[in-house]
Design an enzyme around this catalytic site. Structure first.
Site, PDB file in Angstrom:
ATOM      1  N   SER A 202     -38.876 -32.767   7.739  1.00  0.00           N
ATOM      2  CA  SER A 202     -38.940 -33.910   8.642  1.00  0.00           C
ATOM      3  C   SER A 202     -38.110 -35.037   8.050  1.00  0.00           C
ATOM      4  O   SER A 202     -37.877 -35.075   6.834  1.00  0.00           O
ATOM      5  CB  SER A 202     -40.389 -34.377   8.809  1.00  0.00           C
ATOM      6  OG  SER A 202     -40.460 -35.672   9.398  1.00  0.00           O
TER       7      SER A 202
ATOM      8  N   TYR B 256     -48.733 -36.853   5.756  1.00  0.00           N
ATOM      9  CA  TYR B 256     -47.716 -36.057   6.443  1.00  0.00           C
ATOM     10  C   TYR B 256     -46.396 -36.095   5.674  1.00  0.00           C
ATOM     11  O   TYR B 256     -45.747 -35.061   5.470  1.00  0.00           O
ATOM     12  CB  TYR B 256     -47.521 -36.582   7.863  1.00  0.00           C
ATOM     13  CG  TYR B 256     -46.478 -35.848   8.665  1.00  0.00           C
ATOM     14  CD1 TYR B 256     -46.749 -34.593   9.200  1.00  0.00           C
ATOM     15  CD2 TYR B 256     -45.224 -36.409   8.889  1.00  0.00           C
ATOM     16  CE1 TYR B 256     -45.788 -33.915   9.944  1.00  0.00           C
ATOM     17  CE2 TYR B 256     -44.264 -35.738   9.631  1.00  0.00           C
ATOM     18  CZ  TYR B 256     -44.550 -34.496  10.161  1.00  0.00           C
ATOM     19  OH  TYR B 256     -43.593 -33.829  10.893  1.00  0.00           O
TER      20      TYR B 256
END
Length: 253
Positions: free
Chosen positions: A137, A150
């Site tokens: 990501s 995350y």
């Protein structure tokens, strides 16, 4: 170009969102697609779509449980491509993230990917090579507000992917990662509906404009990049991360 005919591809989290788009495209390009999902119902739905034009199989598996992962990979046997895509999100800063939530993100996103690496590498070594692609990501390289756990997990995905690339180069195993920005999936719609029920359109527009290009990405766009990196045409590419972010990392000043 970009044919996957005769190849066996395992895609974790392949029943929805980015994983579903990858599963559909890989099958269209000729791969036998094996979808690993905790929610087998979503995997079954994607398999049903694929069977109209290709071959696909669904497996119920919790990627955080190593023995389950090993059993599934052993039952599949031949794995030419692994897409480490399964993952969960979490909202919170370092001092607002509960220990249980941090552990859950770690177990699914980090340990889940490790379990898949651990299970597939002996198979790929035995058969003479393979390609692995892991979904990181933009959060692995830039700070994203309220995404502490995350971001931790996606940083680990990036690092593990690079480590595998280095360690298994001599075994003809390639390992790369991709780093999407915000991609328009059912997960995003559900997140907005749950957290911002009274101003969904406004929040959707705000999230879209956070990418310099002015919109969210499409799962199919991520799938196209995944196809290239897992194809024989990308045979000289390993140990790389590819942002697919509408200019977010470089142009969001």
């Amino acid at each position: 170009m970009f044919s996957l005919k005769g190849k066996s591809a395992v895609i974790t989290g392949g029943g929805s969102g980015i994983g579903k788009a990858i599963s559909l495209l890989f099958a269209k390009q000729g791969a036998d697609v094996h979808i690993i999902e905790l929610n087998k119902a979503s995997a079954d739905e994607t398999v049903a779509e694929i069977k109209a034009f290709g071959n696909a199989f669904a497996y119920s598996c919790d990627v955080a449980i190593q023995q389950q992962v090993k059993d599934v990979f052993q039952s599949i046997g031949k794995v030419d491509i692994l897409v480490n895509n399964a993952g969960i999100a979490h909202i919170g800063k370092a001092d607002t993230t509960e220990e249980a939530d941090f552990d859950k993100v770690y177990q699914v996103n980090v340990k889940g990917a490790y379990n898949c690496f651990n299970a597939v590498l002996p198979l790929m070594k035995k058969q003479g090579g393979g390609a692995i692609l892991s979904t990181a990501s933009i959060a692995s390289v830039v700070g994203i507000a309220d995404r502490f756990a995350y971001s931790m997990s996606k940083g680990a995905i990036f690092s593990m992917s690079m480590s595998v690339a280095r360690d298994y180069m001599a075994d003809n195993i390639r390992s790369n990662s991709i780093s999407p920005a915000r991609i328009h999936t059912p997960f995003v719609d559900g997140f907005i509906a749950k957290n911002y029920p009274d101003n969904q359109e406004e929040i959707f527009e705000k999230l879209s404009k956070s990418q310099p290009i002015g919109r969210m990405g499409k799962p199919e766009e991520v799938a196209a990049l995944a196809l290239y990196l897992c194809s024989d045409e990308a045979g000289f590419i390993t140990g790389c991360d590819y942002p697919i972010d509408g200019g977010f990392i470089k142009l969001n000043n």
